[in-house]
Design a protein around this motif. Structure first.
Motif, PDB file in Angstrom:
ATOM      1  N   ALA A   1       6.365  -7.818 -14.045  1.00 23.85           N
ATOM      2  CA  ALA A   1       5.080  -7.413 -13.740  1.00 23.85           C
ATOM      3  C   ALA A   1       4.514  -6.147 -13.567  1.00 23.85           C
ATOM      4  N   PRO A   2       4.851  -5.035 -14.685  1.00 22.93           N
ATOM      5  CA  PRO A   2       4.367  -3.709 -14.659  1.00 22.93           C
ATOM      6  C   PRO A   2       3.058  -3.764 -14.172  1.00 22.93           C
ATOM      7  N   LYS A   3       2.291  -4.341 -14.702  1.00 16.90           N
ATOM      8  CA  LYS A   3       1.269  -4.465 -14.464  1.00 16.90           C
ATOM      9  C   LYS A   3       0.388  -4.376 -13.000  1.00 16.90           C
ATOM     10  N   SER A   4       0.602  -4.735 -12.819  1.00 19.53           N
ATOM     11  CA  SER A   4       0.473  -5.839 -10.940  1.00 19.53           C
ATOM     12  C   SER A   4       1.542  -5.115  -9.917  1.00 19.53           C
ATOM     13  N   LEU A   5       1.480  -4.138 -10.354  1.00 18.00           N
ATOM     14  CA  LEU A   5       2.477  -3.056  -9.021  1.00 18.00           C
ATOM     15  C   LEU A   5       2.195  -4.096  -7.309  1.00 18.00           C
ATOM     16  N   GLU A   6       0.910  -4.222  -6.722  1.00 18.07           N
ATOM     17  CA  GLU A   6       0.810  -3.815  -5.625  1.00 18.07           C
ATOM     18  C   GLU A   6       0.610  -5.046  -5.275  1.00 18.07           C
ATOM     19  N   PHE A   7       0.419  -6.159  -6.196  1.00 21.85           N
ATOM     20  CA  PHE A   7       0.003  -7.829  -6.041  1.00 21.85           C
ATOM     21  C   PHE A   7       2.140  -8.580  -6.312  1.00 21.85           C
ATOM     22  N   ALA A   8       2.414  -8.047  -7.202  1.00 23.11           N
ATOM     23  CA  ALA A   8       3.845  -7.942  -7.121  1.00 23.11           C
ATOM     24  C   ALA A   8       4.684  -8.110  -6.021  1.00 23.11           C
ATOM     25  N   ASN A   9       4.159  -6.370  -5.743  1.00 21.90           N
ATOM     26  CA  ASN A   9       4.555  -6.462  -4.229  1.00 21.90           C
ATOM     27  C   ASN A   9       4.691  -6.986  -3.171  1.00 21.90           C
ATOM     28  N   SER A  10       3.751  -7.444  -2.995  1.00 20.16           N
ATOM     29  CA  SER A  10       2.939  -8.608  -2.168  1.00 20.16           C
ATOM     30  C   SER A  10       3.389  -9.725  -1.979  1.00 20.16           C
ATOM     31  N   LEU A  11       3.625 -10.032  -3.527  1.00 20.48           N
ATOM     32  CA  LEU A  11       4.183 -11.231  -3.458  1.00 20.48           C
ATOM     33  C   LEU A  11       6.151 -11.056  -3.992  1.00 20.48           C
ATOM     34  N   ALA A  12       7.016 -10.247  -3.365  1.00 17.25           N
ATOM     35  CA  ALA A  12       7.855  -9.744  -3.288  1.00 17.25           C
ATOM     36  C   ALA A  12       8.640 -10.198  -1.665  1.00 17.25           C
ATOM     37  N   THR A  13       7.310  -9.349  -0.938  1.00 12.45           N
ATOM     38  CA  THR A  13       7.846  -9.225   0.804  1.00 12.45           C
ATOM     39  C   THR A  13       7.309 -10.747   1.112  1.00 12.45           C
ATOM     40  N   SER A  14       6.008 -11.264   0.353  1.00 12.65           N
ATOM     41  CA  SER A  14       5.983 -12.802   1.233  1.00 12.65           C
ATOM     42  C   SER A  14       7.090 -13.910   0.854  1.00 12.65           C
ATOM     43  N   PHE A  15       7.337 -13.509  -0.689  1.00 13.11           N
ATOM     44  CA  PHE A  15       8.972 -14.613  -1.098  1.00 13.11           C
ATOM     45  C   PHE A  15      10.272 -14.496  -0.294  1.00 13.11           C
ATOM     46  N   GLY A  16       9.832 -13.506  -0.030  1.00 12.73           N
ATOM     47  CA  GLY A  16      11.510 -12.712   0.879  1.00 12.73           C
ATOM     48  C   GLY A  16      11.388 -13.468   1.670  1.00 12.73           C
ATOM     49  N   ASN A  17      10.009 -13.005   2.439  1.00 13.33           N
ATOM     50  CA  ASN A  17      10.065 -13.427   3.967  1.00 13.33           C
ATOM     51  C   ASN A  17      10.413 -14.662   3.942  1.00 13.33           C
TER      52      ASN A  17
ATOM     53  N   ASN B   1      11.158   4.130  -9.357  1.00 15.09           N
ATOM     54  CA  ASN B   1      11.901   3.264  -8.669  1.00 15.09           C
ATOM     55  C   ASN B   1      12.960   3.949  -8.042  1.00 15.09           C
ATOM     56  N   GLN B   2      12.686   5.244  -7.746  1.00 24.40           N
ATOM     57  CA  GLN B   2      13.005   6.717  -6.432  1.00 24.40           C
ATOM     58  C   GLN B   2      12.150   6.690  -5.761  1.00 24.40           C
ATOM     59  N   LEU B   3      10.735   6.648  -6.160  1.00 24.67           N
ATOM     60  CA  LEU B   3       9.426   6.799  -4.997  1.00 24.67           C
ATOM     61  C   LEU B   3       9.494   5.362  -4.221  1.00 24.67           C
ATOM     62  N   MET B   4      10.117   3.999  -5.451  1.00 21.30           N
ATOM     63  CA  MET B   4       9.936   3.180  -4.215  1.00 21.30           C
ATOM     64  C   MET B   4      11.493   2.524  -3.227  1.00 21.30           C
ATOM     65  N   GLY B   5      12.042   3.580  -4.194  1.00 21.97           N
ATOM     66  CA  GLY B   5      13.640   3.232  -2.717  1.00 21.97           C
ATOM     67  C   GLY B   5      13.271   4.266  -2.209  1.00 21.97           C
ATOM     68  N   ILE B   6      12.813   5.605  -2.097  1.00 18.12           N
ATOM     69  CA  ILE B   6      12.707   6.060  -0.562  1.00 18.12           C
ATOM     70  C   ILE B   6      11.360   5.346   0.529  1.00 18.12           C
ATOM     71  N   VAL B   7      10.641   4.852   0.465  1.00 21.98           N
ATOM     72  CA  VAL B   7       9.895   4.127   0.917  1.00 21.98           C
ATOM     73  C   VAL B   7      10.315   2.690   1.691  1.00 21.98           C
ATOM     74  N   LEU B   8      10.810   1.972   0.745  1.00 26.93           N
ATOM     75  CA  LEU B   8      12.386   0.741   1.083  1.00 26.93           C
ATOM     76  C   LEU B   8      13.368   1.506   1.933  1.00 26.93           C
ATOM     77  N   GLY B   9      14.071   2.271   1.250  1.00 23.84           N
ATOM     78  CA  GLY B   9      14.716   3.473   2.391  1.00 23.84           C
ATOM     79  C   GLY B   9      14.627   2.538   3.686  1.00 23.84           C
TER      80      GLY B   9
ATOM     81  N   THR C   1       1.071  -1.316  -0.205  1.00 24.07           N
ATOM     82  CA  THR C   1       0.184   0.176   0.169  1.00 24.07           C
ATOM     83  C   THR C   1       0.817   0.939  -0.155  1.00 24.07           C
ATOM     84  N   ALA C   2       1.877   0.993   0.753  1.00 24.88           N
ATOM     85  CA  ALA C   2       2.867   2.613   1.156  1.00 24.88           C
ATOM     86  C   ALA C   2       3.750   2.658  -0.096  1.00 24.88           C
ATOM     87  N   ILE C   3       3.975   1.287  -0.906  1.00 24.35           N
ATOM     88  CA  ILE C   3       4.648   1.889  -2.271  1.00 24.35           C
ATOM     89  C   ILE C   3       3.736   1.873  -3.498  1.00 24.35           C
TER      90      ILE C   3
END
Length: 395
Positions: free
Chosen positions: A320-336, A129-137, A114-116
């Motif tokens: 997956a540029p057209k599925s930003l939020e879901f791709a991010n959630s999968l990144a978080t999920s598989f990262g964890n 990528n710059q804005l995403m970098g600020i959040v994940l920073g 949501t934040a990203i």
């Protein structure tokens, strides 16, 4: 549309609160193990269980809350994190500590996605990528501020003080989100089918595998950062807090550098920082245990480690540029899920042999993650050639 960094910085502050809660436990694991009279690998369940909840529920929770007011989602998540840290600070029985640690994990990937999404929506496509970098920073900033500070206070007083620091950060994040984050932003709820279809994309699957093995590589050793340095480098708890501070300071710089590099080439940036998953284990295993060498090793460790979450998100979203939020959630999920696997494998190695052997696991996982990057590059080059051939034949 002008770059609106304010929304990104609000998301970043919330990230600091979340990461302080999730990873702040790393610096005090030895003290918790002593307090509850358990082994260090058992104490590490506090980290791995948190990560496992995120891994198993992250994508589903993100899809479920995809049509809700972003401000309310972020406030609710941080409030649950606050409750968790307050209860933890009163040193409940270990089973209850496990439960209250796991509860906020259900909403962590929802907050990150949501934040990203909110930050990216406030700028242009080229600034994504710059804005995403600020959040994940916020991850790197937590490593340089709250995590070492909480560890330092725990070395002076007791491990419980670390949770009070986490609670204070959550209160600050709550206040800032409430005052600054605009309300009423309800994104269009996308159908599950339109989101889940990215799982059929081979490039996205390979990107997900890279993320999984990369995080497993880092956390097979990083989860035991304090105990590893205490037993292999003979440093004390106060020194651990300073080393965590160094780790974080270098990480802030490398996270910024990675954000710049990603705008030029996502694949090359990911590959460059992935080299650290092989280089750092070699240095940890074969370097001497002098003070200055330890400082240098920790600095290099922080440099290569810090951008891993940013790089993983950017790499997966690029597939997956057209599925930003879901791709991010999968990144978080598989990262964890990688955090869980790395912590579990590191714990198993400790229980079967000695803690000095855990970097070997990191090296193995790191090599696999590098192979995933190579496979995706080969696949995409083949697809480009196919498209060119087909285009030429049509002409």
């Amino acid at each position: 549309m002008k770059l609106n960094k304010k929304i990104a910085y609000v998301g970043c502050l919330g990230m600091i609160g979340i990461i302080t809660t999730e990873f702040g436990i790393i610096g005090i694991l030895p003290q918790i193990a002593v307090y509850y009279e358990i082994t260090i690998d058992k104490a590490a369940y506090l980290l791995s269980a948190f990560a496992l909840v995120i891994a198993l529920t992250g994508p589903f929770m993100t899809l479920l809350f995809s049509g809700f007011d972003r401000k309310k989602i972020m406030l609710t998540t941080i409030f649950i994190f606050l409750l968790s840290t307050v209860v933890s600070a009163f040193s409940p029985p270990f089973w209850l500590l496990m439960i209250v640690r796991m509860l906020p994990a259900f909403l962590q990937p929802v907050y990150i996605a949501t934040a990203i999404a909110a930050a990216v929506a406030s700028g242009e496509k080229s600034q994504e990528n710059q804005l995403m970098g600020i959040v994940l920073g916020g991850i790197a900033l937590a490593m340089v501020t709250t995590v070492p500070f909480a560890t330092y206070l725990a070395s002076i007083f007791t491990w419980q003080i670390s949770f009070f620091v986490q609670a204070l950060v959550s209160v600050l994040a709550l206040f800032t989100i409430f005052r600054i984050m605009p309300g009423g932003e309800i994104p269009e709820k996308k159908t599950y089918g339109s989101q889940v279809k990215i799982l059929k994309d081979k490039s996205f699957v390979l990107s997900t595998a890279m993320n999984f093995f990369m995080i497993a590589s880092w956390f097979s050793t990083y989860s035991y950062f304090a105990d590893y340095l205490i037993k292999t480098r003979e440093v004390d708890m106060a020194a651990i807090s300073y080393l965590l501070l160094l780790f974080g300071v270098v990480g802030v710089f490398s996270n910024w550098l990675s954000g710049k590099m990603l705008t030029r080439s996502i694949t090359k940036t990911v590959a460059f920082f992935l080299l650290g998953t092989v280089i750092i284990p070699v240095i940890l295993i074969y370097s001497a245990d002098s003070v200055w060498i330890t400082i240098l090793v920790v600095a290099l460790w922080g440099f290569f480690y810090a951008p891993c979450f940013l790089n993983a998100s950017a790499y997966m979203i690029s597939a997956a540029p057209k599925s930003l939020e879901f791709a991010n959630s999968l990144a978080t999920s598989f990262g964890n899920l990688g955090v869980f696997l790395g912590t579990a494998v590191g714990g198993w190695i400790i229980s079967q042999s000695t803690i000095s052997n855990i970097p070997w696991a990191g090296m193995g996982f790191g090599m696999i993650s590098l192979l995933m990057v190579a496979f995706r590059s080969i696949l995409e080059n083949r697809n480009k050639k196919t498209v060119l051939i087909n285009t030429g034949s049509n002409l």
